[in-house]
Design an enzyme around this catalytic site. Structure first.
Site: not given
Length: 342
Positions: A161-162, A187, A281, A284
């Site tokens: 993600s991030t 993401h 973050m 998930d």
């Protein structure tokens, strides 16, 4: 709770005012200054010392990407890019931005409210926790040993993600055409995943594309889940690994979800899989990676010292889902070592 001090940089006065008005309604966020171009932004950074900056890419006098390249060495600062649908966001991430959000393209009130009241504030809060020192190029451990020929299909599944766009690139660019088929969930908003896949395809030895239902998972090929409202799963049809991309509700706040992919890999590939969880973050992918490990797969998690946000790998590690915790630079080499023994 300490407020997050934000600098808003956008050449549109109207858009600046909308952002200020709405962001200041969040009790955790305080817009301390605005700027219409990089020169005003530089002065505001020196004067107000913001915690996070929002940045439009198309700016007068100097574009946002050039500004980032000049800014980050002198004033390292978490930056969230606000962009229309353009692959320039990946240049911005490469230049040091933490994350990006897609600017609404219509005047639909609901879409605008979702962007201003939910998407952007969440991104700013996540960015405020980012490790800016980890947004940089690192020397990778070179993969020296080619993988042996095998009589069974293996799968590599990656979730991030991030900070993940650059982390995934760092890993995938070290993969050779001997790597088993790779499936990835990163993401990302709809529309951008296709551009991201094309950029990787042009920069890596492996073939990379945005996935669609029915795509085969082949050695030397990487499939990236499309952003939007579809989850990607690994399935087996007539003895061949394929992906299935179907609409579904968000899982852990995301669609596509890393958990959904990893759980399908655990079910479909079992011990013939390698799972890798990278910076991001939240949690998930953590439960999915645990399911993969319980099914006999081997697993790798990015370590805290090299994550932009040590969230997803941290939760996975604490659950016992991570067998090997590695610095980002060492993940490709570790992956090849594990795959050579499978």
């Amino acid at each position: 709770m300490r407020q997050i001090r934000v600098l808003v940089v956008d050449d549109s006065r109207f858009f600046r005012e909308i952002l200020v008005q709405n962001l200041n309604q969040d009790p955790v966020i305080q817009v301390v200054a605005t700027a219409k171009d990089p020169f005003e932004a530089r002065d505001a950074i020196v004067e107000y010392r913001p915690d996070v900056m929002t940045l439009d890419i198309e700016l007068p006098r100097m574009d946002g990407i050039e500004f980032l390249r000049k800014l980050m060495p002198q004033y390292p600062l978490p930056v969230v890019v606000i962009s229309a649908l353009s692959d320039k966001v990946f240049d911005a991430l490469n230049a040091g931005a933490v994350d990006f959000v897609a600017k609404p393209v219509s005047s639909d009130r609901y879409q605008l409210e979702q962007f201003i009241k939910k998407e952007l504030p969440v991104k700013l809060k996540i960015a405020s926790t980012a490790r800016i020192s980890n947004i940089k190029k690192s020397a990778l451990s070179k993969v020296n040993q080619p993988l042996p020929a095998r009589d069974r299909e293996l799968v590599v599944a990656i979730g991030a993600s991030t900070g993940g766009t650059e982390a995934i690139f760092s890993v995938v660019k070290e993969f050779g055409t001997d790597i088993p088929g790779v499936v990835i969930v990163q993401h990302m908003p709809p529309g951008f995943t296709g551009m991201y896949a094309n950029r990787l395809d042009n920069s890596c030895s492996v073939r990379v594309k945005e996935a669609k239902t029915g795509d085969r998972v082949l050695p030397g090929h990487v499939l990236i889940a499309p952003g939007g409202d579809m989850h990607m799963r690994l399935v087996k049809v007539n003895g061949v690994y394929q992906v299935e991309c179907r609409r579904g509700p968000k899982v852990n706040g995301h669609c596509p979800s890393v958990d959904v992919l990893f759980e399908s890999v655990a079910k479909t590939a079992g011990s013939h899989a390698l799972g890798i969880i990278l910076t991001g973050m939240g949690g998930d992918g953590a439960n999915g990676l645990l399911q993969m490990r319980k099914a006999g797969a081997l697993t790798i998690g990015q370590d805290e010292s090299t994550c932009v946000v040590y969230g997803m790998p941290k939760v996975a590690y604490e659950l016992g889902a991570v067998q090997y915790q590695e610095k980002l630079a060492d993940i490709p080499k570790r992956a090849y070592m594990l795959l050579s023994k499978m």
